[in-house]
Design a protein around this motif. Structure first.
Motif, PDB file in Angstrom:
ATOM      1  N   UNK A 125       6.654  -3.041   9.031  1.00 12.92           N
ATOM      2  CA  UNK A 125       7.789  -3.735   9.649  1.00 12.92           C
ATOM      3  C   UNK A 125       7.614  -5.243   9.583  1.00 12.92           C
ATOM      4  N   UNK A 126       6.413  -5.688   9.857  1.00 16.76           N
ATOM      5  CA  UNK A 126       6.169  -7.131   9.856  1.00 16.76           C
ATOM      6  C   UNK A 126       6.231  -7.689   8.445  1.00 16.76           C
ATOM      7  N   UNK A 127       5.575  -7.025   7.506  1.00 23.65           N
ATOM      8  CA  UNK A 127       5.462  -7.564   6.141  1.00 23.65           C
ATOM      9  C   UNK A 127       6.793  -7.557   5.409  1.00 23.65           C
ATOM     10  N   UNK A 128       7.643  -6.586   5.706  1.00 21.36           N
ATOM     11  CA  UNK A 128       8.961  -6.531   5.068  1.00 21.36           C
ATOM     12  C   UNK A 128       9.751  -7.791   5.418  1.00 21.36           C
ATOM     13  N   UNK A 129       9.508  -8.307   6.606  1.00 19.94           N
ATOM     14  CA  UNK A 129      10.267  -9.463   7.069  1.00 19.94           C
ATOM     15  C   UNK A 129       9.870 -10.785   6.437  1.00 19.94           C
ATOM     16  N   UNK A 130       8.744 -10.818   5.707  1.00 20.29           N
ATOM     17  CA  UNK A 130       8.323 -12.082   5.081  1.00 20.29           C
ATOM     18  C   UNK A 130       9.157 -12.300   3.812  1.00 20.29           C
ATOM     19  N   UNK A 131       9.796 -13.471   3.677  1.00 23.10           N
ATOM     20  CA  UNK A 131      10.669 -13.693   2.517  1.00 23.10           C
ATOM     21  C   UNK A 131       9.931 -13.565   1.183  1.00 23.10           C
TER      22      UNK A 131
ATOM     23  N   UNK B 210      -3.204 -12.511  -9.112  1.00 26.84           N
ATOM     24  CA  UNK B 210      -3.168 -11.060  -8.961  1.00 26.84           C
ATOM     25  C   UNK B 210      -2.789 -10.678  -7.538  1.00 26.84           C
ATOM     26  N   UNK B 211      -2.336  -9.442  -7.421  1.00 25.68           N
ATOM     27  CA  UNK B 211      -1.728  -8.993  -6.176  1.00 25.68           C
ATOM     28  C   UNK B 211      -2.691  -9.100  -4.991  1.00 25.68           C
ATOM     29  N   UNK B 212      -3.944  -8.803  -5.249  1.00 27.71           N
ATOM     30  CA  UNK B 212      -4.879  -8.819  -4.126  1.00 27.71           C
ATOM     31  C   UNK B 212      -5.056 -10.232  -3.579  1.00 27.71           C
ATOM     32  N   UNK B 213      -5.037 -11.201  -4.516  1.00 24.10           N
ATOM     33  CA  UNK B 213      -5.154 -12.598  -4.060  1.00 24.10           C
ATOM     34  C   UNK B 213      -3.944 -12.999  -3.238  1.00 24.10           C
ATOM     35  N   UNK B 214      -2.758 -12.565  -3.684  1.00 25.77           N
ATOM     36  CA  UNK B 214      -1.547 -12.873  -2.926  1.00 25.77           C
ATOM     37  C   UNK B 214      -1.656 -12.285  -1.528  1.00 25.77           C
ATOM     38  N   UNK B 215      -2.094 -11.045  -1.507  1.00 27.08           N
ATOM     39  CA  UNK B 215      -2.263 -10.358  -0.229  1.00 27.08           C
ATOM     40  C   UNK B 215      -3.225 -11.123   0.671  1.00 27.08           C
ATOM     41  N   UNK B 216      -4.357 -11.493   0.123  1.00 24.63           N
ATOM     42  CA  UNK B 216      -5.436 -12.033   0.935  1.00 24.63           C
ATOM     43  C   UNK B 216      -5.203 -13.494   1.307  1.00 24.63           C
ATOM     44  N   UNK B 217      -4.700 -14.291   0.311  1.00 24.16           N
ATOM     45  CA  UNK B 217      -4.621 -15.733   0.568  1.00 24.16           C
ATOM     46  C   UNK B 217      -3.273 -16.188   1.094  1.00 24.16           C
ATOM     47  N   UNK B 218      -2.224 -15.421   0.776  1.00 27.13           N
ATOM     48  CA  UNK B 218      -0.895 -15.861   1.236  1.00 27.13           C
ATOM     49  C   UNK B 218      -0.398 -15.046   2.427  1.00 27.13           C
ATOM     50  N   UNK B 219      -0.517 -13.747   2.309  1.00 24.97           N
ATOM     51  CA  UNK B 219       0.131 -12.902   3.316  1.00 24.97           C
ATOM     52  C   UNK B 219      -0.713 -12.738   4.578  1.00 24.97           C
ATOM     53  N   UNK B 220      -1.987 -12.463   4.393  1.00 28.76           N
ATOM     54  CA  UNK B 220      -2.813 -12.206   5.579  1.00 28.76           C
ATOM     55  C   UNK B 220      -2.827 -13.378   6.570  1.00 28.76           C
TER      56      UNK B 220
ATOM     57  N   UNK C 171      -5.049  -0.624   7.370  1.00 33.78           N
ATOM     58  CA  UNK C 171      -3.608  -0.654   7.621  1.00 33.78           C
ATOM     59  C   UNK C 171      -2.919  -1.875   7.025  1.00 33.78           C
ATOM     60  N   UNK C 172      -3.652  -2.987   6.910  1.00 41.54           N
ATOM     61  CA  UNK C 172      -3.006  -4.140   6.281  1.00 41.54           C
ATOM     62  C   UNK C 172      -2.789  -3.857   4.797  1.00 41.54           C
ATOM     63  N   UNK C 173      -3.789  -3.273   4.139  1.00 41.30           N
ATOM     64  CA  UNK C 173      -3.631  -2.929   2.723  1.00 41.30           C
ATOM     65  C   UNK C 173      -2.486  -1.927   2.533  1.00 41.30           C
ATOM     66  N   UNK C 174      -2.526  -0.871   3.334  1.00 40.09           N
ATOM     67  CA  UNK C 174      -1.538   0.197   3.165  1.00 40.09           C
ATOM     68  C   UNK C 174      -0.138  -0.327   3.494  1.00 40.09           C
ATOM     69  N   UNK C 175      -0.048  -1.067   4.587  1.00 40.23           N
ATOM     70  CA  UNK C 175       1.250  -1.617   4.976  1.00 40.23           C
ATOM     71  C   UNK C 175       1.809  -2.512   3.877  1.00 40.23           C
ATOM     72  N   UNK C 176       0.930  -3.297   3.257  1.00 37.82           N
ATOM     73  CA  UNK C 176       1.347  -4.167   2.162  1.00 37.82           C
ATOM     74  C   UNK C 176       1.877  -3.331   1.002  1.00 37.82           C
ATOM     75  N   UNK C 177       1.185  -2.268   0.683  1.00 33.65           N
ATOM     76  CA  UNK C 177       1.619  -1.398  -0.407  1.00 33.65           C
ATOM     77  C   UNK C 177       2.997  -0.800  -0.164  1.00 33.65           C
TER      78      UNK C 177
END
Lengths: 306, 283
Positions: free
Chosen positions: B166-172, B185-195, B96-102
């Protein structure tokens, strides 16, 4: 894409970046797409096909057209199950909704202090595993020594046999439904907190009492929340299974034979997969119609409000 | 004038008192079944079946709990439940974190329409898919294993996707823009910044997923089959359907099944409430 070939170079890089982003996006969503195709879309399709078949798991499905649907409407127990479910939707859902709204409006009264422990108590029943809740309620509703009848006895009323009485079994289930309305209370409370206190202050100045304020301010502004909760409840009633399965097995004399319980029995006790699929499809259609009508009704109110 | 004000005050106080009383009565009605469960689990069967109702056991006994741990294979049921619970939590968090991010942070054609489909599947009654899934799982020989209760958890859940999005949309956007310009790359952003900054919503998803599988009954009932794989809920229902159910044992088992959830709730209350209120916001 075709139309955007004017600003050649910049658009090219732009669209390449965009195409990259699109590819990555789809990659991220891929698990859902696979899951949707395999665990949702394919089953929906085959369910529709099975509903037109005579299918007993062993052997291949045999196409019989609309026979399952026709037979369902001649099936006495199916009709009974529909009536029972309609009873819960027409009586159980409104009663539960009103109770939940009333409780949240009372809890939201700012002058009332020390209510936070009550919120916790109202929420706790929703945490109980359904099976345990059922075991508990078998006892709560026990005719001779159950909690409900013990209390009724204190005020001099001889309580009914509840789960063993064709008349009182469904009301017993409604009480249980109210017992688990903590989720709804939390959502209503969140909705109430969004209403501007200025509205209540103005009403107070005009001399409106608590009840008037609730009816004319809180309830109308809660409308979207009420819609959400009622839709959730109605879908829940259609899917209601564990409670009747464990507590009454549909009895006495089919008084608690609810829609999903009968569907389950057809599918997994009698292995009439086609017949049960037809039931599932009728349920899907009826549930959708009810939801659409409810959205219309509630939206209509909104425009009326201006 | 003075008398009038105090009269008004008295009336307000009375009204508030009445309100409090009504709520108090409701609260008592809600909590009483638990009182019964707890005291019942310490009652001997003669106390439990006593007419009229006995509020407290005349003789406290721990026998019922002893029975839970010795008379039935409790730890096997617990292990089975935990296997399903843990795998579902892992699956829910990853997928769900991957899908929600997408859905929340990447643009692709048709995204919002597809998201509407995700939302629509939330109101789809499971009965519509249950029978074909059962047939499908029978064909691949998954019935009688944990797989039907675990594998789908790795492919996202509409409600959790909704929460994550809903949560991820709110991150600037700025937070990820510089990293993107730097060519990460996108996966790194996802994993190191967003998660790392998504812990609150991840906690909510984890808890709700835990609750779903801990409470689930129909799934285990339809797909597990053999007694060796029973979960706690399924075992409890089977014990109840005996001709002569052992009610003392069942009540003690009930306490054992409720207790972990209650503890979890009191420790992590915030996340429980968060998930539920977020579901209501959509309206």
């Amino acid at each position: 894409m075709e139309k955007k070939k004017k600003g050649f170079l910049s658009e090219y890089t732009g669209s390449r970046m965009r195409r990259n982003e699109a590819r990555t996006g789809l990659l991220f969503v891929l698990p859902w797409i696979i899951g949707f195709l395999v665990f949702t879309l394919y089953p929906i399709g085959s369910s529709l096909y099975y509903s037109l078949c005579n299918y007993k798991v062993v052997g291949a499905p045999k196409f019989i057209g609309l026979d399952n649907y026709r037979n369902l409407f001649k099936d006495r127990i199916f009709i009974q199950a529909c009536k029972n479910t309609a009873y819960m939707i027409l009586i159980g859902v409104p009663v539960t909704t009103l109770t939940a709204i009333a409780m949240s409006i009372m809890l939201n009264n700012k002058k009332l202090r020390g209510t936070s422990w009550m919120r916790v108590i109202f929420f706790i029943p929703t945490l109980v595993p359904t099976v345990v809740g059922c075991l508990l309620w078998i006892w709560v509703m026990q005719p001779e020594s159950g909690l409900v009848n013990t209390f009724l006895g204190y005020i001099g009323i001889k309580g009914p046999g509840w789960l063993s009485s064709p008349t009182w079994a469904k009301p017993a289930f409604i009480l249980m439904m109210i017992w688990t309305c903590g989720n709804a209370i939390i959502i209503y409370l969140a909705g109430l907190q969004d209403i501007s206190p200025a509205l209540y202050d103005a009403a107070e100045v005009d001399g409106a009492n608590f009840l008037q304020q609730s009816i004319h301010i809180s309830v109308p502004l809660l409308r979207p929340t009420i819609l959400y909760n009622m839709v959730t409840l109605i879908i829940g009633v259609f899917q209601w299974f564990t409670e009747p399965y464990i507590m009454t097995e549909g009895g006495p004399s089919n008084a608690t034979m609810f829609y999903s319980l009968y569907l389950y029995q057809n599918a997994f006790s009698f292995f009439k997969m086609g017949y049960a699929s037809a039931q599932a499809w009728i349920m899907l259609l009826v549930a959708m119609i009810i939801i659409i009508v409810m959205f219309k009704v509630f939206r209509f109110g909104e425009t009326e409000m201006g | 004038m003075k008398g009038k004000i105090s009269g008004y005050q008295i009336r307000t106080a009375l009204k508030l008192g009445l309100l409090y009383l009504v709520l108090f009565a409701f609260a008592m009605a809600f909590i009483l079944p638990f009182f019964f469960l707890l005291t019942g689990s310490f009652k001997t069967s003669s106390d439990l079946f006593h007419v009229p109702f006995r509020w407290l056991p005349s003789k406290f006994t721990f026998d019922n709990y002893k029975q839970v741990f010795t008379k039935i294979p409790f730890f096997r049921y617990l292990k089975n439940t935990l296997i399903i619970v843990v795998f579902n939590m892992i699956g829910a968090l990853i997928s769900n974190s991957l899908i929600g991010y997408g859905f929340a942070r990447l643009r692709w054609p048709g995204r919002d329409k597809v998201f509407m489909i995700v939302i629509a599947t939330m109101i789809l009654p499971y009965q519509v898919t249950l029978i074909p899934l059962y047939i499908m799982y029978t064909k691949v020989k998954w019935v009688g294993t944990f797989l039907p209760l675990i594998v789908p958890g790795f492919f996202g859940n509409a409600f959790f996707i909704f929460l994550m999005r809903q949560f991820l949309v709110g991150i600037p956007r700025e937070i990820t823009e510089s990293a993107r310009i730097d060519g990460a790359n996108e996966f790194r952003i996802f994993w190191q910044l967003i998660m790392p900054i998504s812990k609150p919503v991840l906690a909510t998803v984890a808890i709700m997923s835990f609750m779903n599988s801990w409470k689930d009954f129909l799934g285990p009932l339809v797909f597990l089959g053999s007694d060796k794989l029973y979960t706690l809920s399924l075992a409890a229902s089977m014990l109840r359907s005996n001709l002569n159910p052992n009610w003392e044992l069942l009540l003690a088992l009930g306490v054992v099944m409720v207790l972990p959830v209650l503890i979890l709730f009191f420790v992590l209350q915030k996340y429980f409430i968060q998930g539920i209120t977020m579901s209501g916001i959509k309206g």
